[in-house]
Design a protein around this motif. Structure first.
Motif, PDB file in Angstrom:
ATOM      1  N   ARG A 149       9.145   6.829   3.345  1.00 31.18           N
ATOM      2  CA  ARG A 149       8.860   5.711   4.400  1.00 31.18           C
ATOM      3  C   ARG A 149       8.797   4.263   4.236  1.00 31.18           C
ATOM      4  N   VAL A 150       9.601   3.460   4.359  1.00 27.66           N
ATOM      5  CA  VAL A 150       8.475   1.999   4.355  1.00 27.66           C
ATOM      6  C   VAL A 150       8.098   1.494   5.612  1.00 27.66           C
ATOM      7  N   VAL A 151       7.138   0.803   5.653  1.00 28.48           N
ATOM      8  CA  VAL A 151       6.453  -0.102   6.379  1.00 28.48           C
ATOM      9  C   VAL A 151       6.672  -1.735   6.410  1.00 28.48           C
ATOM     10  N   PRO A 152       7.525  -2.610   6.886  1.00 27.60           N
ATOM     11  CA  PRO A 152       7.646  -3.858   6.864  1.00 27.60           C
ATOM     12  C   PRO A 152       6.707  -4.666   7.394  1.00 27.60           C
ATOM     13  N   ALA A 153       5.566  -4.537   7.192  1.00 32.08           N
ATOM     14  CA  ALA A 153       4.432  -4.748   7.485  1.00 32.08           C
ATOM     15  C   ALA A 153       4.179  -6.626   7.434  1.00 32.08           C
ATOM     16  N   SER A 210       9.616   2.339   8.604  1.00 33.06           N
ATOM     17  CA  SER A 210       8.890   3.808   9.567  1.00 33.06           C
ATOM     18  C   SER A 210       8.548   2.789  10.769  1.00 33.06           C
ATOM     19  N   ALA A 211       7.505   3.366  11.712  1.00 37.78           N
ATOM     20  CA  ALA A 211       6.454   2.738  12.731  1.00 37.78           C
ATOM     21  C   ALA A 211       5.476   2.290  11.870  1.00 37.78           C
ATOM     22  N   ARG A 223       1.068  -1.174  -0.278  1.00 36.22           N
ATOM     23  CA  ARG A 223       0.062   0.422  -0.104  1.00 36.22           C
ATOM     24  C   ARG A 223       0.521   1.004  -0.008  1.00 36.22           C
ATOM     25  N   LEU A 224       0.612   2.465  -0.974  1.00 35.98           N
ATOM     26  CA  LEU A 224       1.477   3.916  -0.510  1.00 35.98           C
ATOM     27  C   LEU A 224       0.467   4.662  -0.256  1.00 35.98           C
ATOM     28  N   ASP A 225       0.718   5.282   0.846  1.00 40.59           N
ATOM     29  CA  ASP A 225       0.209   6.354   1.560  1.00 40.59           C
ATOM     30  C   ASP A 225       0.883   7.460   1.414  1.00 40.59           C
ATOM     31  N   ASP A 226       0.367   9.033   0.948  1.00 39.41           N
ATOM     32  CA  ASP A 226       1.378   9.854   1.896  1.00 39.41           C
ATOM     33  C   ASP A 226       2.871   9.402   2.266  1.00 39.41           C
ATOM     34  N   GLY A 227       3.971   8.541   0.856  1.00 40.55           N
ATOM     35  CA  GLY A 227       4.617   8.646   0.883  1.00 40.55           C
ATOM     36  C   GLY A 227       5.887   8.148   2.205  1.00 40.55           C
ATOM     37  N   VAL A 228       4.465   7.018   2.514  1.00 44.85           N
ATOM     38  CA  VAL A 228       4.929   5.386   3.192  1.00 44.85           C
ATOM     39  C   VAL A 228       4.326   4.364   2.274  1.00 44.85           C
TER      40      VAL A 228
END
Length: 93
Positions: A68-72, A91-92, A28-33
């Protein structure tokens, strides 16, 4: 391995085909994340570093785009732990 990975914007995934088998990293890509939600490499082509190539392509794209990346997904989370040179992008959740 990343040279054959493409970003499929319409499907929100990075993908590559190996020996006729589709392998994907969903995001997912939201607001640069960029949130990596799932990495899938079928057993038929597993063990070749394909998942790592998909995650590398995602992180390299994030670096280029200044995201930023969130490795979920668990694979992406384990991957980034082994590649501290990409930790500045994490990113958190």
């Amino acid at each position: 391995m990343t040279e054959n990975v493409i970003r499929n914007n319409a499907a929100s995934r990075f993908e590559t085909t190996v020996d006729g088998v589709l392998c994907v990293l969903d995001y997912r890509l939201d607001d640069g994340v960029l949130t990596i939600t799932h990495t899938s490499v079928p057993d038929d082509v597993g063990g070749r570093g394909i998942a790592g190539g998909l995650v590398t392509a995602a992180f390299d794209t994030a670096r280029r785009e200044k995201w930023r990346v969130v490795p979920a997904c668990s694979y992406a989370e384990a991957w980034v732990a082994k590649h501290p040179d990409y930790s500045d992008l994490v990113s958190a959740r």
